[in-house]
Scaffold this active site. Structure first.
Site, PDB file in Angstrom:
ATOM      1  CD1 TRP A 128       1.461   1.249   0.777  1.00  0.00           C
ATOM      2  CD2 TRP A 128       1.852  -0.666  -0.318  1.00  0.00           C
ATOM      3  NE1 TRP A 128       1.949   0.337   1.677  1.00  0.00           N
ATOM      4  CE2 TRP A 128       2.196  -0.838   1.043  1.00  0.00           C
ATOM      5  CE3 TRP A 128       2.019  -1.733  -1.194  1.00  0.00           C
ATOM      6  CZ2 TRP A 128       2.691  -2.039   1.543  1.00  0.00           C
ATOM      7  CZ3 TRP A 128       2.515  -2.937  -0.702  1.00  0.00           C
ATOM      8  CH2 TRP A 128       2.843  -3.079   0.650  1.00  0.00           C
ATOM      9  CG  ASP A 195      -4.483   1.223  -2.127  1.00  0.00           C
ATOM     10  OD1 ASP A 195      -5.163   0.836  -1.154  1.00  0.00           O
ATOM     11  OD2 ASP A 195      -3.286   0.901  -2.290  1.00  0.00           O
ATOM     12  CE  LYS A 219      -1.414  -2.143   5.740  1.00  0.00           C
ATOM     13  NZ  LYS A 219      -1.436  -1.952   4.299  1.00  0.00           N
TER      14      LYS A 219
HETATM   15  C1  LIG Z   1      -0.663  -2.353   3.006  1.00  0.00           C
HETATM   16  C2  LIG Z   1      -1.051  -1.627   1.789  1.00  0.00           C
HETATM   17  C3  LIG Z   1      -1.114  -2.265   0.541  1.00  0.00           C
HETATM   18  C4  LIG Z   1      -0.742  -3.713   0.340  1.00  0.00           C
HETATM   19  O1  LIG Z   1      -1.721  -4.503   0.866  1.00  0.00           O
HETATM   20  P1  LIG Z   1      -1.686  -6.105   0.714  1.00  0.00           P
HETATM   21  O2  LIG Z   1      -3.029  -6.469   1.208  1.00  0.00           O
HETATM   22  O3  LIG Z   1      -0.563  -6.578   1.581  1.00  0.00           O
HETATM   23  O4  LIG Z   1      -1.462  -6.438  -0.693  1.00  0.00           O
HETATM   24  C5  LIG Z   1      -1.535  -1.515  -0.536  1.00  0.00           C
HETATM   25  N1  LIG Z   1      -1.872  -0.231  -0.403  1.00  0.00           N
HETATM   26  C6  LIG Z   1      -1.804   0.424   0.771  1.00  0.00           C
HETATM   27  C7  LIG Z   1      -2.187   1.854   0.840  1.00  0.00           C
HETATM   28  C8  LIG Z   1      -1.394  -0.262   1.905  1.00  0.00           C
HETATM   29  O5  LIG Z   1      -1.332   0.373   3.081  1.00  0.00           O
END
Ligand SMILES: *Cc1c(COP(=O)(O)O)cnc(C)c1O
Length: 390
Positions: A128, A195, A219
């Site tokens: 990511w 993030d 998540k």
């Molecule tokens: C799942 C995830 C993403 C991507 O998320 P989307 O909502 O599918 O774009 C980005 N960063 C991390 C750390 C993730 O676990």
């Protein structure tokens, strides 16, 4: 489901007419899915009820205007509760619920924060982080200050230098795929962007050290479809770029997260999860349980001679535990055993292989105990087979 526990709402008449299997989940799985993931059972029940009748309005949450009084109240409460839970009230932050997932933030961040001919610093800790770096490169100089790519992202780089003239520093607090988690964050005078998709609301941090936090809801906060952005307002408006409205944090703040139709249902279910978290005692209380869950599973991974962890111990994630079988040929036995125990979602991501147990906030400690018991039973079974065959 005990309706008496929900004094604020009255869905009795609707629920009474539903088939029983709609409201009682007889065989709830131990859900280790990495995302979309397990949410609290009461969130499933309350959001299901709101699909039938939202706030005794005679209307479904799916068919009301996002500008209606009831939904505006949901949005306001959700935004306020985010700041309350993170300890950021009155500190110059705004919480937004946007579309597009964390992946859209990969480009909204540089669009809003990287100056024309500016630069940004990124820490490369996994898939990511790498995707975020790729998007930033389209906007300007993107300095990767550290990377663990050569070791298949088994650790978090440390001791790196952040250029003081970068417009911001970007990191990923928890690496969902590789099972590593940042335990500390660098001190720097430039804005820090993080993030936190896969560990937001899971542990106590000084969130005021971050200038922009983003997370896809699916998540640890709610269903897919909403993205949380928490931004310190003073960092905005400095890029000198013309930013399209839909991609402008300032626009979304001005319109109170209703620039266009927001993902109404995903935001409502996220609010229910945030309320559940607050009722449990907030992030500090859930962190204790998350620590217990992770300690229980990692202790077994380390003790059991048939398994090995993939991430460096000091950087292990409390949310996503990645591990392998010492002997891959035992996989059919182990797989049959965890499936029989009602476990779901533990096969690893293709870039790591093996297994990944995602232990988000809503996964109960009892589910981790079930997995650990299966790992022990597997050990005994394989030993027995080996003895018999010898
Ligand atoms: C799942 C995830 C993403 C991507 O998320 P989307 O909502 O599918 O774009 C980005 N960063 C991390 C750390 C993730 O676990």
């Amino acid at each position: 489901m005990k309706l008496s526990q929900k004094p604020k709402r009255n869905f009795k008449s609707i629920l009474r007419n539903l088939p029983l299997n709609f409201i009682s989940v007889k065989m709830k799985k131990h859900n280790y899915s990495a995302g979309p993931c397990i949410l609290p059972q009461e969130v499933f029940e309350k959001s299901a009820a709101a699909i039938l009748d939202f706030n005794n309005s005679g209307l479904s949450i799916l068919e009301i205007s996002h500008r209606s009084k009831d939904f505006v109240a949901v949005m306001d409460e959700a935004r306020a509760l985010v700041l309350e839970l993170l300890g950021l009230e009155g500190k110059g932050y705004q919480a937004l619920f946007l579309h597009g997932g964390a992946s859209l933030e990969f480009l909204m961040v540089p669009y809003n924060l990287m100056k024309e001919n500016g630069k940004a610093a990124y820490l490369d800790t996994g898939t990511w982080a790498n995707s975020a770096i790729k998007e930033a490169k389209a906007f300007g100089e993107t300095v990767v200050v550290g990377s663990s790519k050569a070791d298949n992202y088994a650790f978090i780089p440390k001791g790196f230098e952040i250029p003081a003239d970068a417009n911001y520093f970007h990191c990923t607090s928890n690496n969902t795929i590789f099972g590593t988690q940042m335990k500390s964050f660098p001190e720097t005078a430039i804005p820090v962007v993080c993030d936190m998709s896969s560990d937001i609301f899971s542990r106590v941090l000084d969130f005021s050290k971050f200038d922009l936090i983003y997370a896809g809801a699916q998540k640890n906060m709610g269903p897919a479809g909403a993205t949380l952005v928490v931004v310190k307002e003073e960092i905005l408006g400095k890029s000198g770029r013309h930013i399209p409205n839909m991609l402008s944090y300032a626009q979304h703040i001005e319109k109170e997260s209703m620039y266009n139709t927001p993902p109404v249902f995903a935001i409502y279910a996220s609010l229910l999860t945030l309320q559940w978290l607050k009722d449990k005692g907030g992030i500090a209380a859930i962190e204790k349980i998350n620590n217990q869950k992770a300690a229980l599973l990692y202790a077994e991974i380390d003790r059991n001679p048939f398994f090995k962890g993939t991430a460096n111990k000091e950087d292990r994630s409390n949310m996503n535990a990645t591990f392998l079988l010492e002997d891959e040929s035992h996989a059919p036995i182990f797989d049959a055993m965890w499936k029989a125990a009602g476990i779901s979602g533990i096969p690893g991501h293709r870039s790591v292989g093996g297994y990944r147990a995602s232990m988000y906030n809503a996964l109960p400690l009892e589910s981790v105990q079930v997995l650990v018991d299966v790992m022990k039973a597997f050990e005994n079974k394989v030993k027995l087979v080996e003895v018999t065959e010898a």
